[in-house]
Design a protein around this motif. Sequence first.
Motif, PDB file in Angstrom:
ATOM      1  N   SER A   1       4.870   1.464 -20.359  1.00 39.72           N
ATOM      2  CA  SER A   1       5.066   0.852 -19.039  1.00 39.72           C
ATOM      3  C   SER A   1       6.278   1.453 -18.332  1.00 39.72           C
ATOM      4  O   SER A   1       7.002   0.752 -17.619  1.00 39.72           O
ATOM      5  CB  SER A   1       5.226  -0.668 -19.171  1.00 39.72           C
ATOM      6  N   PHE A   2       6.508   2.736 -18.541  1.00 37.66           N
ATOM      7  CA  PHE A   2       7.538   3.470 -17.799  1.00 37.66           C
ATOM      8  C   PHE A   2       6.905   4.016 -16.518  1.00 37.66           C
ATOM      9  O   PHE A   2       5.828   4.614 -16.553  1.00 37.66           O
ATOM     10  CB  PHE A   2       8.077   4.644 -18.624  1.00 37.66           C
ATOM     11  N   TYR A   3       7.581   3.834 -15.386  1.00 35.80           N
ATOM     12  CA  TYR A   3       7.078   4.321 -14.106  1.00 35.80           C
ATOM     13  C   TYR A   3       8.164   5.135 -13.403  1.00 35.80           C
ATOM     14  O   TYR A   3       9.258   4.623 -13.156  1.00 35.80           O
ATOM     15  CB  TYR A   3       6.669   3.164 -13.191  1.00 35.80           C
ATOM     16  N   GLU A   4       7.838   6.384 -13.116  1.00 35.99           N
ATOM     17  CA  GLU A   4       8.781   7.202 -12.345  1.00 35.99           C
ATOM     18  C   GLU A   4       8.600   6.872 -10.868  1.00 35.99           C
ATOM     19  O   GLU A   4       7.513   7.005 -10.315  1.00 35.99           O
ATOM     20  CB  GLU A   4       8.548   8.688 -12.579  1.00 35.99           C
ATOM     21  N   ILE A   5       9.674   6.450 -10.238  1.00 32.49           N
ATOM     22  CA  ILE A   5       9.646   6.080  -8.826  1.00 32.49           C
ATOM     23  C   ILE A   5      10.314   7.199  -8.031  1.00 32.49           C
ATOM     24  O   ILE A   5      11.510   7.449  -8.172  1.00 32.49           O
ATOM     25  CB  ILE A   5      10.379   4.745  -8.578  1.00 32.49           C
ATOM     26  N   GLY A   6       9.530   7.890  -7.246  1.00 35.98           N
ATOM     27  CA  GLY A   6      10.050   9.004  -6.456  1.00 35.98           C
ATOM     28  C   GLY A   6      10.394   8.573  -5.044  1.00 35.98           C
ATOM     29  O   GLY A   6      10.265   7.406  -4.665  1.00 35.98           O
ATOM     30  N   PHE A   7      10.845   9.531  -4.250  1.00 35.97           N
ATOM     31  CA  PHE A   7      11.117   9.256  -2.847  1.00 35.97           C
ATOM     32  C   PHE A   7       9.786   8.990  -2.147  1.00 35.97           C
ATOM     33  O   PHE A   7       8.855   9.787  -2.240  1.00 35.97           O
ATOM     34  CB  PHE A   7      11.835  10.438  -2.207  1.00 35.97           C
ATOM     35  N   ASN A   8       9.729   7.887  -1.464  1.00 30.91           N
ATOM     36  CA  ASN A   8       8.481   7.455  -0.827  1.00 30.91           C
ATOM     37  C   ASN A   8       8.484   7.911   0.629  1.00 30.91           C
ATOM     38  O   ASN A   8       8.923   7.201   1.528  1.00 30.91           O
ATOM     39  CB  ASN A   8       8.363   5.927  -0.922  1.00 30.91           C
TER      40      ASN A   8
ATOM     41  N   VAL B   1       0.138  -9.292 -18.209  1.00 28.52           N
ATOM     42  CA  VAL B   1      -0.272  -9.350 -19.621  1.00 28.52           C
ATOM     43  C   VAL B   1       0.927  -9.382 -20.557  1.00 28.52           C
ATOM     44  O   VAL B   1       0.774  -9.297 -21.781  1.00 28.52           O
ATOM     45  CB  VAL B   1      -1.195  -8.162 -19.984  1.00 28.52           C
ATOM     46  N   GLY B   2       2.135  -9.502 -19.999  1.00 32.18           N
ATOM     47  CA  GLY B   2       3.322  -9.674 -20.831  1.00 32.18           C
ATOM     48  C   GLY B   2       4.055  -8.411 -21.207  1.00 32.18           C
ATOM     49  O   GLY B   2       4.934  -8.437 -22.076  1.00 32.18           O
ATOM     50  N   ASN B   3       3.736  -7.278 -20.571  1.00 32.48           N
ATOM     51  CA  ASN B   3       4.465  -6.037 -20.850  1.00 32.48           C
ATOM     52  C   ASN B   3       5.766  -5.986 -20.060  1.00 32.48           C
ATOM     53  O   ASN B   3       5.814  -6.412 -18.902  1.00 32.48           O
ATOM     54  CB  ASN B   3       3.620  -4.815 -20.488  1.00 32.48           C
ATOM     55  N   ASN B   4       6.823  -5.456 -20.685  1.00 30.83           N
ATOM     56  CA  ASN B   4       8.069  -5.202 -19.973  1.00 30.83           C
ATOM     57  C   ASN B   4       7.940  -3.878 -19.228  1.00 30.83           C
ATOM     58  O   ASN B   4       7.373  -2.917 -19.752  1.00 30.83           O
ATOM     59  CB  ASN B   4       9.242  -5.128 -20.957  1.00 30.83           C
ATOM     60  N   VAL B   5       8.487  -3.805 -18.034  1.00 31.29           N
ATOM     61  CA  VAL B   5       8.329  -2.631 -17.168  1.00 31.29           C
ATOM     62  C   VAL B   5       9.661  -1.937 -16.975  1.00 31.29           C
ATOM     63  O   VAL B   5      10.702  -2.586 -16.816  1.00 31.29           O
ATOM     64  CB  VAL B   5       7.742  -3.047 -15.796  1.00 31.29           C
ATOM     65  N   TYR B   6       9.631  -0.605 -16.991  1.00 27.00           N
ATOM     66  CA  TYR B   6      10.844   0.191 -16.785  1.00 27.00           C
ATOM     67  C   TYR B   6      10.597   1.153 -15.618  1.00 27.00           C
ATOM     68  O   TYR B   6       9.687   1.988 -15.653  1.00 27.00           O
ATOM     69  CB  TYR B   6      11.181   0.985 -18.045  1.00 27.00           C
ATOM     70  N   LEU B   7      11.414   1.033 -14.558  1.00 24.46           N
ATOM     71  CA  LEU B   7      11.334   1.912 -13.397  1.00 24.46           C
ATOM     72  C   LEU B   7      12.486   2.905 -13.448  1.00 24.46           C
ATOM     73  O   LEU B   7      13.644   2.496 -13.556  1.00 24.46           O
ATOM     74  CB  LEU B   7      11.432   1.091 -12.098  1.00 24.46           C
ATOM     75  N   TYR B   8      12.182   4.197 -13.353  1.00 24.78           N
ATOM     76  CA  TYR B   8      13.256   5.192 -13.386  1.00 24.78           C
ATOM     77  C   TYR B   8      13.059   6.220 -12.281  1.00 24.78           C
ATOM     78  O   TYR B   8      11.944   6.469 -11.826  1.00 24.78           O
ATOM     79  CB  TYR B   8      13.330   5.885 -14.752  1.00 24.78           C
ATOM     80  N   GLY B   9      14.155   6.796 -11.854  1.00 23.61           N
ATOM     81  CA  GLY B   9      14.083   7.803 -10.795  1.00 23.61           C
ATOM     82  C   GLY B   9      15.430   7.995 -10.134  1.00 23.61           C
ATOM     83  O   GLY B   9      16.425   7.347 -10.489  1.00 23.61           O
ATOM     84  N   GLU B  10      15.474   8.893  -9.177  1.00 25.26           N
ATOM     85  CA  GLU B  10      16.713   9.227  -8.493  1.00 25.26           C
ATOM     86  C   GLU B  10      17.311   8.008  -7.792  1.00 25.26           C
ATOM     87  O   GLU B  10      16.596   7.048  -7.454  1.00 25.26           O
ATOM     88  CB  GLU B  10      16.469  10.327  -7.452  1.00 25.26           C
ATOM     89  N   ALA B  11      18.612   8.053  -7.553  1.00 21.91           N
ATOM     90  CA  ALA B  11      19.279   6.997  -6.801  1.00 21.91           C
ATOM     91  C   ALA B  11      18.689   6.933  -5.397  1.00 21.91           C
ATOM     92  O   ALA B  11      18.367   7.953  -4.796  1.00 21.91           O
ATOM     93  CB  ALA B  11      20.781   7.277  -6.718  1.00 21.91           C
TER      94      ALA B  11
ATOM     95  N   GLY C   1       0.789  -1.224   0.000  1.00 24.73           N
ATOM     96  CA  GLY C   1       0.000   0.000   0.000  1.00 24.73           C
ATOM     97  C   GLY C   1       0.815   1.265   0.000  1.00 24.73           C
ATOM     98  O   GLY C   1       0.280   2.352  -0.238  1.00 24.73           O
ATOM     99  N   THR C   2       2.125   1.181   0.263  1.00 26.34           N
ATOM    100  CA  THR C   2       2.948   2.387   0.282  1.00 26.34           C
ATOM    101  C   THR C   2       3.514   2.735  -1.085  1.00 26.34           C
ATOM    102  O   THR C   2       4.195   3.745  -1.225  1.00 26.34           O
ATOM    103  CB  THR C   2       4.113   2.232   1.283  1.00 26.34           C
ATOM    104  N   VAL C   3       3.283   1.908  -2.097  1.00 29.61           N
ATOM    105  CA  VAL C   3       3.806   2.162  -3.447  1.00 29.61           C
ATOM    106  C   VAL C   3       2.633   2.373  -4.396  1.00 29.61           C
ATOM    107  O   VAL C   3       1.926   1.417  -4.741  1.00 29.61           O
ATOM    108  CB  VAL C   3       4.670   0.980  -3.938  1.00 29.61           C
ATOM    109  N   PRO C   4       2.400   3.614  -4.849  1.00 33.12           N
ATOM    110  CA  PRO C   4       1.216   3.920  -5.666  1.00 33.12           C
ATOM    111  C   PRO C   4       1.079   3.078  -6.925  1.00 33.12           C
ATOM    112  O   PRO C   4      -0.030   2.763  -7.339  1.00 33.12           O
ATOM    113  CB  PRO C   4       1.413   5.405  -6.016  1.00 33.12           C
ATOM    114  N   SER C   5       2.202   2.701  -7.558  1.00 32.69           N
ATOM    115  CA  SER C   5       2.134   2.001  -8.845  1.00 32.69           C
ATOM    116  C   SER C   5       2.223   0.485  -8.708  1.00 32.69           C
ATOM    117  O   SER C   5       2.298  -0.224  -9.715  1.00 32.69           O
ATOM    118  CB  SER C   5       3.262   2.487  -9.762  1.00 32.69           C
ATOM    119  N   PHE C   6       2.216  -0.018  -7.492  1.00 32.51           N
ATOM    120  CA  PHE C   6       2.479  -1.439  -7.257  1.00 32.51           C
ATOM    121  C   PHE C   6       1.567  -2.332  -8.099  1.00 32.51           C
ATOM    122  O   PHE C   6       2.028  -3.225  -8.816  1.00 32.51           O
ATOM    123  CB  PHE C   6       2.297  -1.754  -5.768  1.00 32.51           C
ATOM    124  N   TYR C   7       0.267  -2.094  -8.034  1.00 30.17           N
ATOM    125  CA  TYR C   7      -0.682  -2.974  -8.723  1.00 30.17           C
ATOM    126  C   TYR C   7      -0.679  -2.748 -10.234  1.00 30.17           C
ATOM    127  O   TYR C   7      -0.916  -3.672 -11.005  1.00 30.17           O
ATOM    128  CB  TYR C   7      -2.082  -2.770  -8.149  1.00 30.17           C
TER     129      TYR C   7
END
Length: 375
Positions: free
Chosen positions: A244-251, A98-108, A84-90
């Motif tokens: 399927s690009f997801y920007e992952i920010g500081f949580n 469904v077979g899509n490749n996922v790309y997570l990007y964001g700050e170190a 529940g702490t990760v908005p894009s988890f689901y």
Amino acid sequence: MEKETEIEEDEIIASIKRLIRETAPEGEKLGPDDAKFEALIAKQLSTIKITKENIDPGVLAELESKTVRLELPTGGVVNVPRAGTVPSFYKIIDDLMVGNNVYLYGEAGTGKTTLAENIAAAIQREYITINCNQWTSPINIIGGQTIEGYSEGALIKAWQEGKMLILDELPKLDSNTAGLLNDALAKSDRPKGATIFNGKGDAIKKHKNFCCIASGNTTGKGTSQRYNGNNKQDLSLLDRFSGSFYEIGFNKELERSLLHKVVFDICDRIRDEIMRVSADEIMTLRTMLQVNKIYHLEMKRELGLISKVPQGKTLIDALGSYFGVMNRDKADLLKVNVNFDLFKNTYRDRGIFMSELNSSRDPDLNKVNSRKAGK
């Protein structure tokens, strides 16, 4: 006649009773045992909305750490900690299903790799990681001959065995080497039996459970002053992740649940200021957790739960080490902008330590409350 007993009422119930007595219709008496009285109390309580702001931080952290039961599109149900702490988890899981490749990007330090690993656990897949860098070779990806004989590549193993392939720091790959991924990633959504070729030229059939998550500090579409080890990748490769690009920010929600409030507050202020004025510094969760451990140790010493040591490390020492490897002018500016001197002179207040104590799960810290109760 029953002996009357004194009933102690908490402040909320007492306030509600006073309110009801003051607003009751003229001539109608409501007593503690009156059914109407109880119904009116229930009505009043039903209007009270409890929000996260009303909940003690320690209780909130406990609630957020509870496992979430996730029903997968395949029909299976799995337990997922902290989902529940990760908005894009689901959304990410839907992509993979469904077979899509996922790309997570964001700050170190935003937890991209950890997120990929947690998702693998959530969908019950083992994973194989390629730690991408300029030295990653075709052998690492599709296999090849080494001095010890033929070594199978990580892509081939994941493809054949139905595992998740994690491409950690994908943009650090040489773009020509990265091109070896194209064929497999173009077939991720195909049913089992789709083939790719390993380093020996053997046709390898796809397992139905193969999936892929890549991560990077950039999207791979260009170089970066902040992350100069990242390369521009070919658009044909990036197209395999399109949609399927997801920007992952500081949580911050997750960080608050893992850190003492004092540590989170000062580190969060430092990070916000860094993001505003500096392109070559960063404050990550990893750093915060290391600082948090020192603060926890310092707090236990100050509260007398463990023996003090001469010149033991403190929270200020840990933050001083962090600032110490920066350009001095930059560090001084950051300290001024976050009121570091004021923080340094006020954070050691015993009342603050006791406040932290009340939300801590450390069994040693809880001894202080027992001590106070015994006095």
